[in-house]
Design an enzyme around this catalytic site. Structure first.
Site, mmCIF file in Angstrom:
data_model
loop_
_atom_site.group_PDB
_atom_site.id
_atom_site.type_symbol
_atom_site.label_atom_id
_atom_site.label_comp_id
_atom_site.label_asym_id
_atom_site.label_seq_id
_atom_site.Cartn_x
_atom_site.Cartn_y
_atom_site.Cartn_z
ATOM 1 N N SER A 161 50.453 30.457 43.354
ATOM 2 C CA SER A 161 51.346 31.276 44.175
ATOM 3 C C SER A 161 51.620 32.597 43.483
ATOM 4 O O SER A 161 51.531 32.714 42.259
ATOM 5 C CB SER A 161 52.678 30.550 44.429
ATOM 6 O OG SER A 161 53.485 30.545 43.255
ATOM 7 N N VAL A 162 51.949 33.593 44.305
ATOM 8 C CA VAL A 162 52.400 34.894 43.812
ATOM 9 C C VAL A 162 53.652 35.259 44.594
ATOM 10 O O VAL A 162 53.694 35.120 45.821
ATOM 11 C CB VAL A 162 51.320 35.977 43.997
ATOM 12 C CG1 VAL A 162 51.860 37.349 43.587
ATOM 13 C CG2 VAL A 162 50.072 35.643 43.188
ATOM 14 N N GLY A 221 47.337 42.576 41.625
ATOM 15 C CA GLY A 221 46.379 41.984 40.697
ATOM 16 C C GLY A 221 46.869 40.739 39.980
ATOM 17 O O GLY A 221 46.188 40.245 39.069
ATOM 18 N N VAL A 222 48.024 40.202 40.390
ATOM 19 C CA VAL A 222 48.565 39.021 39.710
ATOM 20 C C VAL A 222 47.645 37.819 39.901
ATOM 21 O O VAL A 222 47.315 37.108 38.941
ATOM 22 C CB VAL A 222 49.988 38.706 40.215
ATOM 23 C CG1 VAL A 222 50.510 37.418 39.569
ATOM 24 C CG2 VAL A 222 50.928 39.864 39.920
ATOM 25 N N LEU A 223 47.227 37.577 41.150
ATOM 26 C CA LEU A 223 46.357 36.434 41.414
ATOM 27 C C LEU A 223 45.037 36.569 40.664
ATOM 28 O O LEU A 223 44.565 35.613 40.037
ATOM 29 C CB LEU A 223 46.103 36.295 42.914
ATOM 30 C CG LEU A 223 45.144 35.168 43.311
ATOM 31 C CD1 LEU A 223 45.686 33.809 42.883
ATOM 32 C CD2 LEU A 223 44.879 35.178 44.815
ATOM 33 N N THR A 224 44.442 37.746 40.709
ATOM 34 C CA THR A 224 43.173 37.950 40.022
ATOM 35 C C THR A 224 43.317 37.698 38.524
ATOM 36 O O THR A 224 42.445 37.084 37.892
ATOM 37 C CB THR A 224 42.647 39.373 40.271
ATOM 38 O OG1 THR A 224 42.432 39.547 41.683
ATOM 39 C CG2 THR A 224 41.344 39.619 39.533
ATOM 40 N N SER A 253 45.571 26.693 50.923
ATOM 41 C CA SER A 253 46.542 26.939 51.991
ATOM 42 C C SER A 253 46.085 28.106 52.856
ATOM 43 O O SER A 253 46.365 28.150 54.053
ATOM 44 C CB SER A 253 47.927 27.223 51.403
ATOM 45 O OG SER A 253 47.873 28.297 50.480
ATOM 46 N N TYR A 312 39.987 32.402 48.496
ATOM 47 C CA TYR A 312 39.294 31.895 47.310
ATOM 48 C C TYR A 312 37.793 32.145 47.272
ATOM 49 O O TYR A 312 37.164 31.952 46.239
ATOM 50 C CB TYR A 312 39.605 30.404 47.146
ATOM 51 C CG TYR A 312 41.068 30.189 46.808
ATOM 52 C CD1 TYR A 312 41.528 30.396 45.522
ATOM 53 C CD2 TYR A 312 41.982 29.833 47.790
ATOM 54 C CE1 TYR A 312 42.865 30.234 45.208
ATOM 55 C CE2 TYR A 312 43.327 29.673 47.497
ATOM 56 C CZ TYR A 312 43.767 29.878 46.203
ATOM 57 O OH TYR A 312 45.089 29.730 45.903
ATOM 58 N N PHE A 320 46.255 17.523 45.861
ATOM 59 C CA PHE A 320 46.774 17.615 44.493
ATOM 60 C C PHE A 320 47.424 18.974 44.276
ATOM 61 O O PHE A 320 47.238 19.886 45.044
ATOM 62 C CB PHE A 320 45.669 17.362 43.461
ATOM 63 C CG PHE A 320 44.417 18.166 43.673
ATOM 64 C CD1 PHE A 320 44.313 19.458 43.132
ATOM 65 C CD2 PHE A 320 43.348 17.657 44.391
ATOM 66 C CE1 PHE A 320 43.159 20.211 43.326
ATOM 67 C CE2 PHE A 320 42.179 18.403 44.573
ATOM 68 C CZ PHE A 320 42.094 19.672 44.057
#
Length: 409
Positions: free
Chosen positions: A83-84, A92-95, A118, A123, A409
């Site tokens: 999550s972000v 760029g947090v996810l990257t 989700s 992805y 999971f």
């Protein structure tokens, strides 16, 4: 803005988890759920992104073993809780978290990473391809009948408290894991997830119920489910919601489905997350009144192309050179020669000419045998460079049973 992506510390877990709950707009979990989530957290494998003292991103990687075609159990990172914070999107947090995570997985020597998405569109750019589908259905049991195979009447069913039957049910599950690609060997603690049953999340349904099947002196299957009674102007219209079903033989499988079809006062059976090749579809009198639907399930990413392709077997002999592109994990880029059959395989770098060109995402989709390379080629995502190579590889990558993810999971 610069965020600090680092391994999660135990004293940061509450802030980290609170950010996750907010990002997914979830209601606060029960104390039991929250405690189990923390217990299953492997802190050395979970990451947080921090803007000064504020958690703005989460990501984890459970330690799993995944069944691949041929029955091998391969070390696999189960990507979870990504999550972000809405305040920090498109920065760029996810990257950054995906970069750190895949580097770590490579260092851990795990050739595969898997996740459930989700938002599926996210992805693909990180190399994850849809590797399994799952079936959902809403069956009108007042109008659909089952035709069961011989031996079904020899199966004895009995109710059991879910907790009391847990060990026996887990033994059944464990016997099934090697036989179907995509299944996860249950790690310690994960057996308790299926028994979580907070009253606030039942949506008017009963507490979790369990029926076990016995045959020839042993337990050969089980079903976990909930019931919700309803009434209309014409009478009862209750619903059975299947949570989990496992069986070691066709007669047991049919007996459990027949039981679910025949519970008093129930007229609908809802089914979620089942294998796409499950036998009940061929036992019903009217498949249309079951309203079957397909949905994406497990996304697969080859972290180490050579090790991953060598870890499985192939249902027909194959000798093919792949030209692989992988911008996010450049160590996978280049040509790989795969040679294999039903007994084993080898996969190593080569300078030989390429037979097929594709990205690591397509290899992930085809890896478990549920998505054909031929279909991907028809979509323009695989290029055949040697005539006949596509048919050869597509046949070899197939699986005699559909891959299936048994639980999230």
């Amino acid at each position: 803005m610069t965020t600090d992506v680092r391994v999660l510390r135990q004293n940061e877990w509450d802030d980290w988890y609170g950010n996750l709950i907010r990002a997914f707009a979830e209601a606060e979990e029960s104390a039991e759920e929250r405690a189990l989530s923390k217990e299953l957290t492997d802190f050395g494998r979970f990451l947080g992104a921090w803007d000064e003292e504020m958690c703005v991103g989460t990501a984890g990687a459970y330690r799993f073993r995944l069944t691949v075609p041929g029955g091998a159990s391969v070390p696999t990172a189960g990507i979870t809780m990504v999550s972000v914070a809405a305040t920090h999107r498109r920065r760029g947090v996810l990257t950054s978290m995906m970069r750190r995570q895949l580097d770590d997985i490579r260092d851990w020597g795990e050739p595969l990473a898997v996740l459930t998405a989700s938002e599926p569109a996210i992805y693909g750019r990180f190399g994850y391809g849809v590797g399994t589908l799952q079936l959902r259905a809403e069956i009108d049991t007042s109008r659909v009948q089952l035709s069961v195979p011989p031996g079904t009447d020899d199966v004895r069913l009995r109710y059991a408290a879910p907790a009391d039957a847990l060990d026996a049910c887990e033994a059944v599950y464990a016997r099934l894991v090697p036989g179907r690609p995509g299944m996860l060997a249950r790690q310690p603690g994960w057996e308790r997830v299926a028994l979580l049953d907070p009253p606030g999340e039942r949506d008017g349904a009963s507490a979790l119920q369990c029926v076990v099947a016995e045959r020839d002196g042993g337990i050969t299957g089980y079903a976990r489910f909930r019931t919700r009674l309803g009434w209309g102007v014409t009478g009862h219209n209750g619903t059975v919601a299947l949570s989990e079903l496992a069986a070691l033989d066709p007669a047991t499988d049919a007996a459990l489905w027949r039981f679910l079809f025949g519970i008093d006062l129930m007229t609908t059976l809802t089914v979620r997350g089942r294998p796409v090749d499950e036998a009940w579809q061929h036992l019903v009198s009217d498949i249309r009144r079951c309203a079957p639907q397909l949905r994406d399930a497990l996304y697969v990413r080859l972290v180490d192309v050579g090790a991953a392709l060598q870890a499985r077997t192939y249902q027909a002999p194959v000798d093919v050179v792949f030209e692989v592109t992988d911008a996010f994990c450049p160590w996978n880029e280049g040509r790989w020669r795969l040679m294999g059959d039903a007994k084993g395989a080898s996969c190593a770098r080569t300078t030989d000419g390429a037979d097929l060109a594709l990205s690591v995402r397509e290899l992930g989709s085809a890896y478990l045998g549920g998505v054909s390379l031929t279909a991907l080629a028809a979509a323009g995502r695989v290029r055949e460079l040697r005539q006949g190579a596509l048919a050869e590889a597509s046949l070899a990558f197939g699986s005699t049973v559909a891959p299936w993810l048994p639980h999230g999971f």
